[in-house]
Write a protein that holds these residues in place. Structure first.
Motif, PDB file in Angstrom:
ATOM      1  N   PRO A   1       0.808  -1.234   0.000  1.00  8.27           N
ATOM      2  CA  PRO A   1       0.000   0.000   0.000  1.00  8.27           C
ATOM      3  C   PRO A   1       0.834   1.275   0.000  1.00  8.27           C
ATOM      4  O   PRO A   1       0.333   2.338  -0.352  1.00  8.27           O
ATOM      5  CB  PRO A   1      -0.791  -0.094   1.305  1.00  8.27           C
ATOM      6  CG  PRO A   1      -0.806  -1.522   1.664  1.00  8.27           C
ATOM      7  CD  PRO A   1       0.492  -2.067   1.178  1.00  8.27           C
ATOM      8  N   LEU A   2       2.121   1.171   0.382  1.00 11.13           N
ATOM      9  CA  LEU A   2       2.955   2.372   0.396  1.00 11.13           C
ATOM     10  C   LEU A   2       3.645   2.582  -0.946  1.00 11.13           C
ATOM     11  O   LEU A   2       4.560   3.381  -1.055  1.00 11.13           O
ATOM     12  CB  LEU A   2       4.033   2.231   1.486  1.00 11.13           C
ATOM     13  CG  LEU A   2       3.531   2.015   2.916  1.00 11.13           C
ATOM     14  CD1 LEU A   2       4.696   1.729   3.834  1.00 11.13           C
ATOM     15  CD2 LEU A   2       2.788   3.233   3.395  1.00 11.13           C
ATOM     16  N   ALA A   3       3.218   1.839  -1.983  1.00 15.15           N
ATOM     17  CA  ALA A   3       3.956   1.858  -3.246  1.00 15.15           C
ATOM     18  C   ALA A   3       4.009   3.243  -3.879  1.00 15.15           C
ATOM     19  O   ALA A   3       4.984   3.581  -4.532  1.00 15.15           O
ATOM     20  CB  ALA A   3       3.335   0.874  -4.230  1.00 15.15           C
ATOM     21  N   ASP A   4       2.961   4.051  -3.674  1.00 12.76           N
ATOM     22  CA  ASP A   4       2.928   5.345  -4.372  1.00 12.76           C
ATOM     23  C   ASP A   4       3.953   6.310  -3.848  1.00 12.76           C
ATOM     24  O   ASP A   4       4.399   7.189  -4.560  1.00 12.76           O
ATOM     25  CB  ASP A   4       1.537   5.988  -4.217  1.00 12.76           C
ATOM     26  CG  ASP A   4       0.498   5.169  -4.924  1.00 12.76           C
ATOM     27  OD1 ASP A   4      -0.640   5.109  -4.430  1.00 12.76           O
ATOM     28  OD2 ASP A   4       0.846   4.582  -5.963  1.00 12.76           O
ATOM     29  N   SER A   5       4.275   6.193  -2.558  1.00 11.18           N
ATOM     30  CA  SER A   5       5.096   7.253  -1.986  1.00 11.18           C
ATOM     31  C   SER A   5       6.469   6.776  -1.544  1.00 11.18           C
ATOM     32  O   SER A   5       7.384   7.565  -1.450  1.00 11.18           O
ATOM     33  CB  SER A   5       4.389   7.855  -0.776  1.00 11.18           C
ATOM     34  OG  SER A   5       4.136   6.828   0.147  1.00 11.18           O
ATOM     35  N   LEU A   6       6.617   5.481  -1.277  1.00  7.98           N
ATOM     36  CA  LEU A   6       7.855   5.047  -0.640  1.00  7.98           C
ATOM     37  C   LEU A   6       9.024   5.127  -1.607  1.00  7.98           C
ATOM     38  O   LEU A   6       8.994   4.546  -2.686  1.00  7.98           O
ATOM     39  CB  LEU A   6       7.696   3.605  -0.141  1.00  7.98           C
ATOM     40  CG  LEU A   6       8.730   3.171   0.890  1.00  7.98           C
ATOM     41  CD1 LEU A   6       8.559   3.985   2.151  1.00  7.98           C
ATOM     42  CD2 LEU A   6       8.594   1.696   1.203  1.00  7.98           C
ATOM     43  N   GLN A   7      10.062   5.861  -1.193  1.00  8.21           N
ATOM     44  CA  GLN A   7      11.229   5.998  -2.066  1.00  8.21           C
ATOM     45  C   GLN A   7      12.476   5.369  -1.479  1.00  8.21           C
ATOM     46  O   GLN A   7      13.436   5.124  -2.192  1.00  8.21           O
ATOM     47  CB  GLN A   7      11.508   7.485  -2.311  1.00  8.21           C
ATOM     48  CG  GLN A   7      10.451   8.113  -3.181  1.00  8.21           C
ATOM     49  CD  GLN A   7      10.671   9.589  -3.321  1.00  8.21           C
ATOM     50  OE1 GLN A   7      11.709  10.111  -2.922  1.00  8.21           O
ATOM     51  NE2 GLN A   7       9.703  10.264  -3.878  1.00  8.21           N
ATOM     52  N   GLU A   8      12.486   5.182  -0.184  1.00  7.56           N
ATOM     53  CA  GLU A   8      13.712   4.665   0.416  1.00  7.56           C
ATOM     54  C   GLU A   8      13.334   3.603   1.446  1.00  7.56           C
ATOM     55  O   GLU A   8      12.470   3.829   2.289  1.00  7.56           O
ATOM     56  CB  GLU A   8      14.435   5.813   1.112  1.00  7.56           C
ATOM     57  CG  GLU A   8      15.860   5.486   1.460  1.00  7.56           C
ATOM     58  CD  GLU A   8      16.529   6.662   2.146  1.00  7.56           C
ATOM     59  OE1 GLU A   8      16.297   7.800   1.688  1.00  7.56           O
ATOM     60  OE2 GLU A   8      17.228   6.428   3.136  1.00  7.56           O
ATOM     61  N   LEU A   9      13.958   2.456   1.362  1.00  4.71           N
ATOM     62  CA  LEU A   9      13.641   1.370   2.288  1.00  4.71           C
ATOM     63  C   LEU A   9      14.943   0.699   2.703  1.00  4.71           C
ATOM     64  O   LEU A   9      15.795   0.424   1.860  1.00  4.71           O
ATOM     65  CB  LEU A   9      12.724   0.353   1.600  1.00  4.71           C
ATOM     66  CG  LEU A   9      12.363  -0.918   2.376  1.00  4.71           C
ATOM     67  CD1 LEU A   9      11.608  -0.577   3.638  1.00  4.71           C
ATOM     68  CD2 LEU A   9      11.522  -1.840   1.517  1.00  4.71           C
ATOM     69  N   SER A  10      15.069   0.459   4.007  1.00  2.57           N
ATOM     70  CA  SER A  10      16.287  -0.189   4.466  1.00  2.57           C
ATOM     71  C   SER A  10      15.942  -1.410   5.295  1.00  2.57           C
ATOM     72  O   SER A  10      15.187  -1.325   6.251  1.00  2.57           O
ATOM     73  CB  SER A  10      17.101   0.795   5.306  1.00  2.57           C
ATOM     74  OG  SER A  10      18.149   0.111   5.925  1.00  2.57           O
TER      75      SER A  10
END
Lengths: 251, 485
Positions: free
Chosen positions: A165-174
């Motif tokens: 669901p966070l696909a539209d906004s998420l740019q950075e994931l660690s």
């Protein structure tokens, strides 16, 4: 002392949120564990006690991940989600504001309750005990841009399948250092097409880090995947053998 | 001086305390001691040696409250929930009888291991949802102290079902039902499909449904092993043997319509050992038929189906084995890491296997097929594949090389391809948990709990599986499932 463990070992009274034997020195630890196992196998009381302590650890984690979605109607989704993260010990950053972090006693400033309409931009949930149920609260933050789940002991492949669901906004994931994340969970990150930076270093449950990195890079073409240097496992060919330091450098 | 006077051994024993086990008390080497005693008695007694204590460790116990026929994932799941939901710890003795301890023909081990919620019946969807949450929390349900946690190797990559023009409407209504029950499924048009999965050939595809969460595939052996371990720790008895006879007692009763009906009750199960004529009669109160593809044989032993056709006595259990093949092939330029389990319009399906460009696939068995009770062949069936047109037509695999193949049985319900759960109306203490036609593995936790609730409480408590009772075969009411894979 390798960090490669397929699954964390239960360490009984130590608590299940430790990596359990991955980075501890040998010797004394092994003797203690052998003694504990011997007692466990021969006495019902010890087995029952260990079972009870394990249950208690698990219920502690469940309590930490209880649902805070009821706060949404009163304070808005962003404050509710931020409250969950702060209670776990993580840090949040609202748009155009500073990072809010709890201090070493777990206290944090209550100013964020006023930020009803301000979306949360970044969440740093490193070393928090978030699990699958706790993600209900995290997914309230619809406009999250940066998420750090480093070294979270309960984040596993199931949790990664919930991040779409966070696909539209998420740019950075660690996800660096998460002991339960494997390449199967990384496969469901393909929904996050806006991701620009993904950190998958140090994942002990991934069986083949180099190959996984290549496949993830293929899966997310616009994303910079930071992790393993995929050349590390390759054998050097005969002409690339490291030169002897005594031999003269060719001119 | 006293020390010199006393005999050597006695002195040491009296005057010093040695660390170690208490002498004369419980020793850890009990079995060794018994065999030593037997040898001593043999040497003392004259004449032919006689076994003072004959070895019966391979036989099942003489009495058992519940006998589960079949040690696959469904049988073990029922046993697990029976022990989990019993009111008093140790209150029920459960015996699991499995004919083949290597599980060489059992459907569980030969399964592709998928779990999905894309069914048309709400009950099936709920069962799969519960099973997903069971598998997710498997280390809480099946926790055994001192054993390492289970790693199911679950791939949460989802299922992608493709539908042609004529099936598109049915798929839409199915997805509506699935969303209502809480499954996370979304519909995709051919354009969206091409964007997301560029390797799909969308010719002939009108609609696709894609499961986003709680769907994927896992390792069935791990689940089986985990269940076995947990059951052993809970005190369930396991026996390797074959059920050859049920001893029943009958009672004639009058129904409300003034008809005489014979109610049977099984009070003894004869379990025959492997490679011998030795058998053990086990007195039991309840028998659970979880024998998978061979459930009809077990049902026939209890007299189910022995009567004039068209009556309740004459209604057989319509479960038969259907063979289906699974192939593993290697294709270097194939679909990437994000590939879900793709099921084609023709019934063929495939999924990724591991990181190395290997794919695994097969085709669901057709409506009518010849079946033999022969050994499952494990040869490379390249010729058969080409002839039956197996290759999933919607994905172009360039230069695939078949690595291996295997065959397994579905416990195929020829009536309506859905499971049979619950008691038999005439044989009052036989409960069924079989006939799931290819989705037994993914529904096992939910079905096990339902059967345990039926036995312990008398009715289904959490998921109502009344559409799956045996009566429907006599009444002719089909509970049809449209999506079988």
């Amino acid at each position: 002392m390798s960090l490669r463990l397929v699954a964390p070992m239960w360490n009984g009274t130590r608590g299940i949120h430790r990596l359990g034997g991955a980075v501890v020195p040998e010797g004394n630890q092994k003797k203690e564990r052998k003694m504990l196992q011997f007692l466990n196998n021969h006495f019902y009381d010890v087995e029952a006690l260990r079972g009870y302590l394990l249950q208690r650890e698990m219920s502690k984690v469940h309590l930490k991940n209880r649902s805070f979605t009821w706060l949404e109607e009163q304070h808005g989704p962003y404050s509710a989600g931020a409250f969950f993260i702060l209670k776990q010990g993580g840090a949040v950053k609202f748009r155009d504001k500073e990072w809010i972090r709890p201090d070493k006693y777990g206290h944090f400033s209550p100013e964020f309750w006023n930020f009803r309409e301000v979306p949360v931009e970044a969440v740093d949930a490193s070393d928090c005990e978030i699990n699958y149920e706790g993600l209900d609260n995290l997914l309230l933050l619809k406009e999250l841009q940066s998420l750090s789940l480093q070294r979270c002991p309960h984040v596993d492949d199931w949790c990664l399948s919930r991040l779409y669901p966070l696909a539209d906004s998420l740019q950075e994931l660690s996800l660096a250092g998460c002991p339960r994340v494997s390449e199967r969970g990384l496969a469901c990150l393909h929904h996050l097409q806006n991701l620009r930076r993904l950190d998958i270093s140090d994942l002990p449950a991934v069986s083949n880090p180099g190959l996984t990195q290549i496949l993830v890079e293929e899966m997310l073409p616009n994303c910079q995947v930071v992790g393993v240097d995929w050349a590390e496992g390759l054998k050097l060919g005969p002409e690339e053998q490291p030169q002897d330091t005594a031999s003269p450098v060719p001119a | 001086m006293i020390r010199r006077v006393l005999p050597h051994g006695l002195g040491r024993g009296l005057l010093t305390r040695r660390p170690g086990t208490r002498r004369g008390g419980f020793s850890l080497d009990w079995d060794g001691k018994v065999s030593e005693i037997k040898k001593k008695i043999k040497s003392i007694l004259p004449g032919t040696p006689c076994d003072v204590l004959p070895d019966t460790s391979h036989l099942p116990p003489e009495h058992s409250d519940v006998v589960v026929v079949g040690g696959g994932v469904l049988g073990l799941s029922v046993a697990y929930w029976l022990k989990q939901l019993e009111n008093r710890r140790g209150g029920m003795r459960v015996l699991v009888v499995e004919r083949d301890h290597t599980y060489s023909q059992a459907s569980t081990g030969l399964s592709v291991g998928g779990i999905c919620q894309q069914f048309s019946l709400p009950e099936n969807i709920q069962l799969s949802l519960f099973s997903a949450s069971f598998l997710r929390n498997i280390n809480e349900y099946l926790a055994v102290t001192n054993a390492p946690p289970l790693d199911l190797q679950f791939n949460p990559s989802g299922y992608l079902l493709l539908a042609s023009e004529k099936d598109a409407a049915a798929m839409e209504s199915n997805v509506k039902v699935q969303k209502q029950e809480g499954a996370k499924v979304c519909l995709m048009s051919p354009d969206q499909l091409r964007n997301k999965f560029p390797w799909i050939n969308t010719e002939g595809v009108a609609l696709a449904s894609y499961g986003m969460e709680n769907e994927g595939w896992f390792d069935p052996w791990c689940l089986l092993h985990g269940l076995r371990q947990k059951l052993m720790s809970m005190g369930v008895f396991f026996c390797q043997g074959e059920v050859t006879r049920f001893v029943t007692s009958s009672q004639r009763m009058m129904t409300t319509d003034d008809e005489m009906v014979t109610l049977k009750s099984i009070h003894e199960v004869h379990v025959k050992m492997d490679h011998s004529l030795e058998y053990q009669p086990v007195e039991c109160a309840i028998v659970i038929n979880a024998a998978g593809a061979w459930s009809a044989q077990i049902a026939a032993l209890a007299g189910i189906g022995k009567g004039p056709p068209g009556t309740l006595q004459g209604t057989k259990l319509p479960v038969e084995p259907r063979k289906r093949y699974v192939y593993v092939w290697h294709c270097p330029q194939g679909p990437g890491l994000e590939t879900p389990l793709v099921a084609d319009t023709s019934g063929a399906y495939f999924r990724r296997e591991g990181l190395g460009s290997n794919y695994l696939g097969g085709r669901s068995p057709a409506e009518v097929s010849r079946v033999g009770w022969d050994m499952l062949a494990r040869r490379h069936r390249i010729i058969v594949m080409k002839e039956s047109g197996f290759w999933p037509g919607s994905v172009c695999f360039v230069h695939p090389q078949v690595q291996t193949a295997w065959a397994g049985y579905y416990d195929y319900n020829t009536f309506d391809q859905n499971g049979v759960v619950g008691p038999h109306p005439l044989v009052v203490n036989m409960y069924f948990a079989t006939g799931f036609s290819g989705h037994g593995l993914q529904q096992a936790p939910g079905v096990g709990r339902a059967v345990a609730e039926m036995i312990l409480e008398g009715s289904f408590q959490t998921i109502d599986l009344s559409p799956f009772l045996f009566n429907r075969f006599y009444l002719g009411e089909k509970t049809q499932e449209n999506n079988i894979m």
